[in-house]
Design a protein around this motif. Sequence first.
Motif, PDB file in Angstrom:
ATOM      1  N   LEU A 221       0.826  -1.208   0.000  1.00  0.00           N
ATOM      2  CA  LEU A 221       0.000   0.000   0.000  1.00  0.00           C
ATOM      3  C   LEU A 221       0.863   1.261   0.000  1.00  0.00           C
ATOM      4  O   LEU A 221       0.577   2.226  -0.721  1.00  0.00           O
ATOM      5  N   LEU A 222       1.936   1.272   0.809  1.00  0.00           N
ATOM      6  CA  LEU A 222       2.816   2.437   0.852  1.00  0.00           C
ATOM      7  C   LEU A 222       3.508   2.655  -0.490  1.00  0.00           C
ATOM      8  O   LEU A 222       3.588   3.787  -0.995  1.00  0.00           O
ATOM      9  N   VAL A 223       3.981   1.572  -1.071  1.00  0.00           N
ATOM     10  CA  VAL A 223       4.669   1.681  -2.365  1.00  0.00           C
ATOM     11  C   VAL A 223       3.704   2.155  -3.443  1.00  0.00           C
ATOM     12  O   VAL A 223       4.044   3.026  -4.263  1.00  0.00           O
ATOM     13  N   ARG A 232       1.405   9.916 -11.332  1.00  0.00           N
ATOM     14  CA  ARG A 232       0.165  10.654 -11.609  1.00  0.00           C
ATOM     15  C   ARG A 232      -0.888   9.817 -12.335  1.00  0.00           C
ATOM     16  O   ARG A 232      -1.869  10.363 -12.821  1.00  0.00           O
ATOM     17  N   SER A 233      -0.677   8.535 -12.450  1.00  0.00           N
ATOM     18  CA  SER A 233      -1.611   7.682 -13.181  1.00  0.00           C
ATOM     19  C   SER A 233      -1.617   6.300 -12.552  1.00  0.00           C
ATOM     20  O   SER A 233      -0.547   5.711 -12.366  1.00  0.00           O
ATOM     21  N   PRO A 234      -2.792   5.765 -12.226  1.00  0.00           N
ATOM     22  CA  PRO A 234      -2.845   4.408 -11.650  1.00  0.00           C
ATOM     23  C   PRO A 234      -2.235   3.360 -12.571  1.00  0.00           C
ATOM     24  O   PRO A 234      -1.566   2.437 -12.108  1.00  0.00           O
ATOM     25  N   VAL A 235      -2.470   3.506 -13.877  1.00  0.00           N
ATOM     26  CA  VAL A 235      -1.929   2.518 -14.828  1.00  0.00           C
ATOM     27  C   VAL A 235      -0.408   2.573 -14.847  1.00  0.00           C
ATOM     28  O   VAL A 235       0.279   1.543 -14.749  1.00  0.00           O
ATOM     29  N   LYS A 236       0.160   3.783 -14.962  1.00  0.00           N
ATOM     30  CA  LYS A 236       1.620   3.912 -15.021  1.00  0.00           C
ATOM     31  C   LYS A 236       2.260   3.569 -13.671  1.00  0.00           C
ATOM     32  O   LYS A 236       3.411   3.117 -13.618  1.00  0.00           O
ATOM     33  N   ALA A 237       1.548   3.776 -12.575  1.00  0.00           N
ATOM     34  CA  ALA A 237       2.088   3.416 -11.259  1.00  0.00           C
ATOM     35  C   ALA A 237       2.237   1.911 -11.114  1.00  0.00           C
ATOM     36  O   ALA A 237       3.109   1.421 -10.387  1.00  0.00           O
ATOM     37  N   LEU A 238       1.369   1.168 -11.820  1.00  0.00           N
ATOM     38  CA  LEU A 238       1.427  -0.295 -11.720  1.00  0.00           C
ATOM     39  C   LEU A 238       2.560  -0.894 -12.551  1.00  0.00           C
ATOM     40  O   LEU A 238       2.953  -2.038 -12.336  1.00  0.00           O
ATOM     41  N   ILE A 282      11.737   1.380 -10.964  1.00  0.00           N
ATOM     42  CA  ILE A 282      11.574   2.838 -11.054  1.00  0.00           C
ATOM     43  C   ILE A 282      12.649   3.453 -11.938  1.00  0.00           C
ATOM     44  O   ILE A 282      12.370   4.333 -12.780  1.00  0.00           O
ATOM     45  N   HIS A 283      13.903   3.018 -11.788  1.00  0.00           N
ATOM     46  CA  HIS A 283      14.989   3.597 -12.590  1.00  0.00           C
ATOM     47  C   HIS A 283      14.802   3.300 -14.077  1.00  0.00           C
ATOM     48  O   HIS A 283      15.000   4.180 -14.926  1.00  0.00           O
ATOM     49  N   VAL A 284      14.399   2.068 -14.414  1.00  0.00           N
ATOM     50  CA  VAL A 284      14.171   1.729 -15.816  1.00  0.00           C
ATOM     51  C   VAL A 284      12.995   2.533 -16.367  1.00  0.00           C
ATOM     52  O   VAL A 284      13.067   3.096 -17.478  1.00  0.00           O
TER      53      VAL A 284
END
Length: 754
Positions: A221-223, A232-238, A282-284
Amino acid sequence: MDVLRGAARVIVRYRVAFALIALFLLVVSIYGMSQLRFESDLSSMLPEGNPAIDDYNALQNEFQSGDSTIIVVKIDSIEPGGVYDIRDPEVIAAVYELEQRLRKREYITDTISIADVYMQVLGRLPRTEEEARFVLDMLPPEQRYSLVSRDYTMTMILVTISREKKTETLVRVYEGVQEDMESVKFPQNVEVIQTGNIGITYRILQLLQRDLNKTMAISFLLVIALLLYFYRSPVKALIPLIPLVFGVAMTLGFMGLAGIPLDLATTTIGAMLIGMGIDYGIHVTNRYYEERRSGRDIEEAAAEAVAETGKALLGAALTTIAGFAAMYLSTLPMLHNLATTLILGLSLAALNAVVITPAVIILEEDVMKKLRGHYVPPEVRSSSGFIGSAFHSLGKAIKARPHAFLGAVFLVTLVFAYGVTQVTTEVRLEKFVPPGMPEIEAIMDVRTEFGGQDELYVLVRADDVRNPAIVRAMYRFENQVKADSYYNGVFSSESLADVVYRQYGYIPNDGEKIKAALASYQGSGLVSSDYSMAVIKFTGDFGGSMDEFRRIMRYFEGEAERAQGTEFPPGVRLALTGDLYLNYVLDQLTSVEINRISAYGTIFVVLIVMLLFRRIRVALAMITPMFLGALWTVGFMGLAGIPFTQTLAGVISMIVGLGVDYGMHLTHRFLEEMNEGSTRPIVTAVGSVGPGILAGALTTAGGFLALLAGELPTIHDFGVTLAFGIFASMMAAYLVTPALLQVFYGRKIGGDSR
């Protein structure tokens, strides 16, 4: 680089095949997770072949006296209609009934309680409270108050247990005793609690299971929350999260299939992998989006992201794994298991970041393009707005005044250097249970009211322990130890010598008389079946602070060595053993392992950095934050009062492995910019890589801080320490690596300070 770009093209071309392989491995992992088991047996945490383990096994096999449970019976309220005194006949009758139920269990070898006194004196239980008081008043005070508290509000049942050292058996024993306790009806106002070794260990097992699920859920949940903020986007966050989920599931599945247990160390593995593994993705992802915003097409952006980020990720993964691999040099099996799971988990996380993340990103782009009809350039919050501006300004400030930043870091280091001198260790099992737990409160009551019920055993080995000279030496040794009770906390003792002395009033020189006394003895085993071993059992309060505990154990070691050399006949060997002494041995091993693992972990990481980059100044810029992060972390532990435990023995090696990553990412980008002719590589490196490091560090620390949701204090300490270590390494990388690079290469670069 060409190899990595080629790999990126393969990933793009065969991304569906990679996805199917990952799904298959996920299914296998889910089955493996169903085979996971939990372990809290102290003896499994010590290395095989250790003399203390050999003695402990001899105690278990020959005397069946290494396990016990204490059932505390106490008045916990003063409600009308209930009892107010533990000598009430109803309480004594309930205690007796519970004893009789317990004795029917095949794994219970003996029980002792206040009811036994009445059966011995009266031949029955007391019928009135006056009769109960009269019998107890007949006893000497030291015997009376070993059974009931001085205010007559508490008594206890001491239960000796013989069991296999398996988690399943421990659970069956605890729940069987608990079932008997619940089946007996005690009067109103009376509370019955199971504590002691079995009770506390069972509670730890329960907490381990709960903490694993809870900390993993909170870590996710924290991540996710941090990823939502940055992308800024649920899709891109996944996108960076999907490969991580696969990696964590595969790691836990491997543990189940390989039989690696979840113990006080490996229970943290889920939250740790979530925190550490997300960094790679995240880096990639950030580099891919940076390349797409600069105008590259999908395949070019993927190739550039994998090629440029992949080298730094490979180096970061190798150094992190090297830091963790140092735990294999430990003699503690628990750290071997932790190292195996961490190395496997991080290897999978790094592999997934390079292989699966680009494939997932491209798949997401294809889907969104079909839905919207065109590609929308992504805006990553960490690379724009206030955060992006802040890192740009930091890069300019470091470029202008590198020595000032190095001086500030030196002053901070002095503060934490003092904290290093305040660090302690703690390995006792009962300290791993949170305060306020009924089992811990009950054991504290026992120590307060009855002088303690900690058990320490002295194993006596000889050709025949029934030798009168040996029995006489045992008797002298016992009495010498009890004479120092003000110093060593001993409350009582039991041995073959006591059996003989009670029979005759002295220790006879006739071996036949000793054999006769032993033959008529009906109590718990004090002599092995072949008469080659005897045990002296000391009961007392050996707790208190860790320093006090060590002092008492050293006292017993010294007394045993002295008695072996002066009082016992030649060839007789004395050895301390039992669960309590294993704690002490583990404490000594932990102190040694901390230094060994930390030193080797540091050496491994430095060697890998030198092999990868082969330039002293570049390597120094990378590894200095690693040293500072580890030093600041140990200093923080000392200042915060967090002790080293079995779980934290490898923490410095872990911080060293993790801490070098941030300096490596900054240095790699600096070298890339400098080779391309930039006159401001420091500003570009800090401005572009810095936000990605922040996002990675926040998610990593968030995963570690999720361990605070666990109930075990050692899990709390582990989470706080690792989270601080991540932030310490990150800050050291931000302040030291660019400053050193500017000092080393400033004249070569040239350019202004803007």
